[in-house]
Write an enzyme that holds these catalytic residues in place. Structure first.
Site, PDB file in Angstrom:
ATOM      1  N   ASP A 154     -11.212   2.646   3.392  1.00  0.00           N
ATOM      2  CA  ASP A 154     -11.459   1.202   3.296  1.00  0.00           C
ATOM      3  C   ASP A 154     -12.940   0.925   3.024  1.00  0.00           C
ATOM      4  OD1 ASP A 154      -9.420  -0.668   3.471  1.00  0.00           O
ATOM      5  OD2 ASP A 154      -9.203  -0.475   5.639  1.00  0.00           O
ATOM      6  N   GLN A 181      -5.076  -1.545   9.347  1.00  0.00           N
ATOM      7  CA  GLN A 181      -4.951  -2.867   8.738  1.00  0.00           C
ATOM      8  C   GLN A 181      -5.539  -3.930   9.664  1.00  0.00           C
ATOM      9  OE1 GLN A 181      -3.909  -3.338   5.606  1.00  0.00           O
ATOM     10  NE2 GLN A 181      -4.118  -5.551   5.696  1.00  0.00           N
ATOM     11  N   LYS A 227       0.846  -1.202   0.000  1.00  0.00           N
ATOM     12  CA  LYS A 227       0.000   0.000   0.000  1.00  0.00           C
ATOM     13  C   LYS A 227       0.880   1.251   0.000  1.00  0.00           C
ATOM     14  CE  LYS A 227      -3.896  -2.452   2.011  1.00  0.00           C
ATOM     15  NZ  LYS A 227      -4.759  -2.779   3.156  1.00  0.00           N
TER      16      LYS A 227
HETATM   17  N1  GUN Z   1      -7.088  -6.982   5.850  1.00  0.00           N
HETATM   18  C1  GUN Z   1      -7.364  -7.714   4.744  1.00  0.00           C
HETATM   19  N2  GUN Z   1      -7.879  -6.925   3.778  1.00  0.00           N
HETATM   20  C2  GUN Z   1      -7.939  -5.673   4.288  1.00  0.00           C
HETATM   21  C3  GUN Z   1      -8.377  -4.432   3.765  1.00  0.00           C
HETATM   22  O1  GUN Z   1      -8.830  -4.315   2.621  1.00  0.00           O
HETATM   23  N3  GUN Z   1      -8.261  -3.372   4.602  1.00  0.00           N
HETATM   24  C4  GUN Z   1      -7.778  -3.473   5.867  1.00  0.00           C
HETATM   25  N4  GUN Z   1      -7.732  -2.386   6.611  1.00  0.00           N
HETATM   26  N5  GUN Z   1      -7.372  -4.626   6.379  1.00  0.00           N
HETATM   27  C5  GUN Z   1      -7.450  -5.715   5.593  1.00  0.00           C
END
Ligand code: GUN
Length: 293
Positions: free
Chosen positions: A119, A96, A52
């Protein structure tokens, strides 16, 4: 059979975002700024967060990575979220997941200002998405829809079978596929661990979206000839022959299913790269204050 190249599409979308960012900056605007909170040292989470941050660089965003040890208290984490909510330089941020057991994930999600929730996990965004209002759409469903669009895959009147009912993928993608317009207008069935006759239901599907997190769950005998198969699975299966010691494995038995499909996404290189690219898109929208003023 045509392979859906998520990596190539994600690179293309990121290029488009980068161009837009340069336009914004050339016109005197601010680079979108994404913050990412990571708690603990889960291998998968660390890899995703690294991707990211790297993607932010590629598209010309500013990024801030905020790391906490596993034993951080819920209170401290919530205080950090409040700081980010009030920091005008941060356009959007994510925490996350998964979080350590002693932290209430839902409480964390709801503490994030929905106007910065890139998100798309906050109930306000989930609710607005489901009734078709402008919202931050969660990244994986948005990435799947973008792939269908970029490959001009017909969805109107098609029977779309979603396997999995998670808040992050199954529920929102089902809701988007039944939405009016393209890519939507599908007849959607959601299957899950308690579904009976799963094989018979899947055999009726024109489009299968597999998001159950069970490696190689979708077998050739469950797939109709000519179906479109979207594989959301990313389970790390131990494998002695790889450098990392594991192999990223999808929910679809690719080798045997692929010959029957009109289109199929590989793992890796299918939905995965699109998910991060959708997060970039949401951050751009947050920077432009396009969804919430
Ligand atoms: N863990 C797995 N996929 C995601 C996501 O798209 N966003 C976040 N914040 N955590 C995750």
């Amino acid at each position: 059979m045509q392979l859906i190249d998520g990596k190539a599409i994600a690179d293309q979308v990121k290029k488009e975002i980068a161009q837009e960012v340069e336009q914004i900056v050339a016109n005197g605007g601010k680079r979108p700024h994404l913050a990412v909170i990571i708690v603990g040292h889960d291998g998968g989470s660390e890899t995703y967060v690294a991707h990211k941050v790297k993607s932010c660089e590629q598209v010309g965003f500013t990024s801030t990575r905020i790391a906490f040890e596993t034993d951080i208290t819920e209170e401290t984490l919530l205080a950090e979220i409040e700081k980010l909510n009030n920091n005008d330089d941060i356009d959007g941020f994510i925490v996350q997941l998964p979080l350590p057991k002693h932290i209430d994930e839902q409480k964390v999600i709801e503490a994030i200002d929905y106007r910065k929730d890139v998100d798309g996990f906050h109930p306000i965004n989930v609710g607005r998405t489901s009734i078709g209002l402008p919202s931050f759409v969660s990244a994986t469903p948005m990435g799947i829809l973008e792939l269908l669009k970029r490959y001009n895959i017909e969805t109107a009147g098609k029977h779309c079978v979603v396997i999995g009912r998670s808040n992050i993928v199954g529920k929102p993608v089902a809701s988007l596929m039944m939405q009016k317009g393209y890519p939507g207008d599908a007849t959607v069935t959601v299957c899950h661990s308690r579904t009976k006759n799963l094989k018979e239901i899947c055999l009726q599907a024109d489009i299968i979206i597999a998001a159950i997190g069970s490696p190689n769950f979708v077998k050739a005998e469950m797939v109709k000839e000519g179906a479109v198969v979207i594989d959301v699975g990313t389970t790390r299966v131990p494998n002695a022959n790889t450098k990392t010691g594991f192999k990223l494995t999808g929910d679809v038995d690719f080798e045997n299913v692929a010959p029957k499909c009109s289109y199929i996404t590989p793992v890796p290189g299918g939905v995965g790269p699109m998910t991060i690219c959708s997060l970039m898109k949401n951050t751009l929208l947050a920077g432009k204050k396009e969804i919430f003023k």
